[in-house]
Design a protein around this motif. Sequence first.
Motif, PDB file in Angstrom:
ATOM      1  N   UNK A   1       5.073  -8.763  29.305  1.00 41.33           N
ATOM      2  CA  UNK A   1       5.383  -7.355  29.017  1.00 41.33           C
ATOM      3  C   UNK A   1       4.487  -6.427  29.825  1.00 41.33           C
ATOM      4  N   UNK A   2       4.596  -6.530  31.135  1.00 44.42           N
ATOM      5  CA  UNK A   2       3.692  -5.787  32.014  1.00 44.42           C
ATOM      6  C   UNK A   2       3.913  -4.290  31.937  1.00 44.42           C
ATOM      7  N   UNK A   3       5.094  -3.870  31.500  1.00 42.19           N
ATOM      8  CA  UNK A   3       5.366  -2.448  31.379  1.00 42.19           C
ATOM      9  C   UNK A   3       4.454  -1.794  30.351  1.00 42.19           C
ATOM     10  N   UNK A   4       3.900  -2.604  29.453  1.00 45.91           N
ATOM     11  CA  UNK A   4       3.061  -2.077  28.381  1.00 45.91           C
ATOM     12  C   UNK A   4       1.595  -1.904  28.793  1.00 45.91           C
ATOM     13  N   UNK A   5       1.250  -2.356  29.990  1.00 43.53           N
ATOM     14  CA  UNK A   5      -0.157  -2.302  30.426  1.00 43.53           C
ATOM     15  C   UNK A   5      -0.525  -0.882  30.844  1.00 43.53           C
ATOM     16  N   UNK A   6      -1.545  -0.336  30.221  1.00 44.92           N
ATOM     17  CA  UNK A   6      -2.052   0.989  30.576  1.00 44.92           C
ATOM     18  C   UNK A   6      -3.395   0.947  31.291  1.00 44.92           C
ATOM     19  N   UNK A   7      -4.017  -0.231  31.294  1.00 48.10           N
ATOM     20  CA  UNK A   7      -5.287  -0.366  32.004  1.00 48.10           C
ATOM     21  C   UNK A   7      -5.548  -1.839  32.254  1.00 48.10           C
ATOM     22  N   UNK A   8      -6.263  -2.114  33.330  1.00 47.30           N
ATOM     23  CA  UNK A   8      -6.727  -3.468  33.608  1.00 47.30           C
ATOM     24  C   UNK A   8      -8.205  -3.406  33.925  1.00 47.30           C
ATOM     25  N   UNK A   9      -8.851  -4.544  33.748  1.00 48.37           N
ATOM     26  CA  UNK A   9     -10.273  -4.559  34.007  1.00 48.37           C
ATOM     27  C   UNK A   9     -10.800  -5.969  34.169  1.00 48.37           C
ATOM     28  N   UNK A  10     -12.121  -6.034  34.312  1.00 48.50           N
ATOM     29  CA  UNK A  10     -12.808  -7.320  34.466  1.00 48.50           C
ATOM     30  C   UNK A  10     -14.068  -7.314  33.605  1.00 48.50           C
ATOM     31  N   UNK A  11     -14.201  -8.365  32.826  1.00 44.82           N
ATOM     32  CA  UNK A  11     -15.430  -8.645  32.098  1.00 44.82           C
ATOM     33  C   UNK A  11     -16.104  -9.845  32.764  1.00 44.82           C
TER      34      UNK A  11
ATOM     35  N   UNK B   1     -21.185 -10.692  26.781  1.00 50.07           N
ATOM     36  CA  UNK B   1     -20.096 -10.351  27.667  1.00 50.07           C
ATOM     37  C   UNK B   1     -20.234  -8.894  28.091  1.00 50.07           C
ATOM     38  N   UNK B   2     -19.975  -8.631  29.367  1.00 51.94           N
ATOM     39  CA  UNK B   2     -20.206  -7.304  29.940  1.00 51.94           C
ATOM     40  C   UNK B   2     -18.947  -6.808  30.648  1.00 51.94           C
ATOM     41  N   UNK B   3     -18.590  -5.549  30.379  1.00 52.28           N
ATOM     42  CA  UNK B   3     -17.480  -4.948  31.113  1.00 52.28           C
ATOM     43  C   UNK B   3     -17.968  -4.578  32.501  1.00 52.28           C
ATOM     44  N   UNK B   4     -17.361  -5.150  33.519  1.00 51.72           N
ATOM     45  CA  UNK B   4     -17.778  -4.941  34.900  1.00 51.72           C
ATOM     46  C   UNK B   4     -17.066  -3.731  35.506  1.00 51.72           C
ATOM     47  N   UNK B   5     -15.756  -3.684  35.331  1.00 51.58           N
ATOM     48  CA  UNK B   5     -14.978  -2.600  35.930  1.00 51.58           C
ATOM     49  C   UNK B   5     -13.664  -2.463  35.184  1.00 51.58           C
ATOM     50  N   UNK B   6     -13.133  -1.250  35.170  1.00 52.38           N
ATOM     51  CA  UNK B   6     -11.855  -0.996  34.522  1.00 52.38           C
ATOM     52  C   UNK B   6     -11.127   0.110  35.262  1.00 52.38           C
ATOM     53  N   UNK B   7      -9.816   0.045  35.210  1.00 48.54           N
ATOM     54  CA  UNK B   7      -8.999   1.064  35.861  1.00 48.54           C
ATOM     55  C   UNK B   7      -7.770   1.337  35.001  1.00 48.54           C
TER      56      UNK B   7
ATOM     57  N   UNK C   1      -3.577   5.709  35.216  1.00 47.48           N
ATOM     58  CA  UNK C   1      -3.715   7.016  35.839  1.00 47.48           C
ATOM     59  C   UNK C   1      -4.678   7.040  36.999  1.00 47.48           C
ATOM     60  N   UNK C   2      -5.336   5.899  37.234  1.00 47.03           N
ATOM     61  CA  UNK C   2      -6.229   5.797  38.379  1.00 47.03           C
ATOM     62  C   UNK C   2      -7.701   5.993  38.070  1.00 47.03           C
ATOM     63  N   UNK C   3      -8.024   6.326  36.821  1.00 45.18           N
ATOM     64  CA  UNK C   3      -9.434   6.481  36.470  1.00 45.18           C
ATOM     65  C   UNK C   3     -10.134   5.132  36.485  1.00 45.18           C
ATOM     66  N   UNK C   4     -11.323   5.106  37.075  1.00 47.34           N
ATOM     67  CA  UNK C   4     -12.080   3.863  37.164  1.00 47.34           C
ATOM     68  C   UNK C   4     -13.440   4.009  36.492  1.00 47.34           C
ATOM     69  N   UNK C   5     -13.966   2.891  36.075  1.00 48.77           N
ATOM     70  CA  UNK C   5     -15.269   2.848  35.425  1.00 48.77           C
ATOM     71  C   UNK C   5     -15.957   1.556  35.839  1.00 48.77           C
ATOM     72  N   UNK C   6     -17.234   1.658  36.203  1.00 48.85           N
ATOM     73  CA  UNK C   6     -17.986   0.491  36.649  1.00 48.85           C
ATOM     74  C   UNK C   6     -19.285   0.378  35.865  1.00 48.85           C
TER      75      UNK C   6
END
Length: 121
Positions: free
Chosen positions: A27-37, A45-51, A54-59
């Motif tokens: 159900x990829x249509x439901x994805x609003x963000x992806x990231x890496x832990x 466990x640590x959140x490394x990056x997320x997007x 809408x294009x907003x990113x966090x590192x």
Amino acid sequence: QVQLVESGGGLVQPGGSLRLSCAASGSIFSINAMGWYRQAPGKQRELVAAQTSGGNTNYADSVKGRFTISRDTAKNTGDLQMNSLKPEDTAVYYCVAARRLRFGAPIFDYWGQGTQVTVSS
């Protein structure tokens, strides 16, 4: 449901680069963000990056300027380009996906199986 499969991990020398990829299906249509832990032995466990879609990113501060997250919605993939790798980047890296955002922050509820990244000479 969303399935996530990571690839691209391995052994690299300090200062080297690796590119992790995450293939999403379901159900990829439901994805609003992806990231890496990531999780190193004996560490939380640590959140490394997320997007967000809408294009907003966090590192994480520890990877800013070295890692870059990207997403190709046409191919249903998400990547993490890792440059100037350090031994402390050694960990299992997990691709994650979120259906919902809360106050702009993703709530990750889908996880891949993880891929090992080892930085060592």
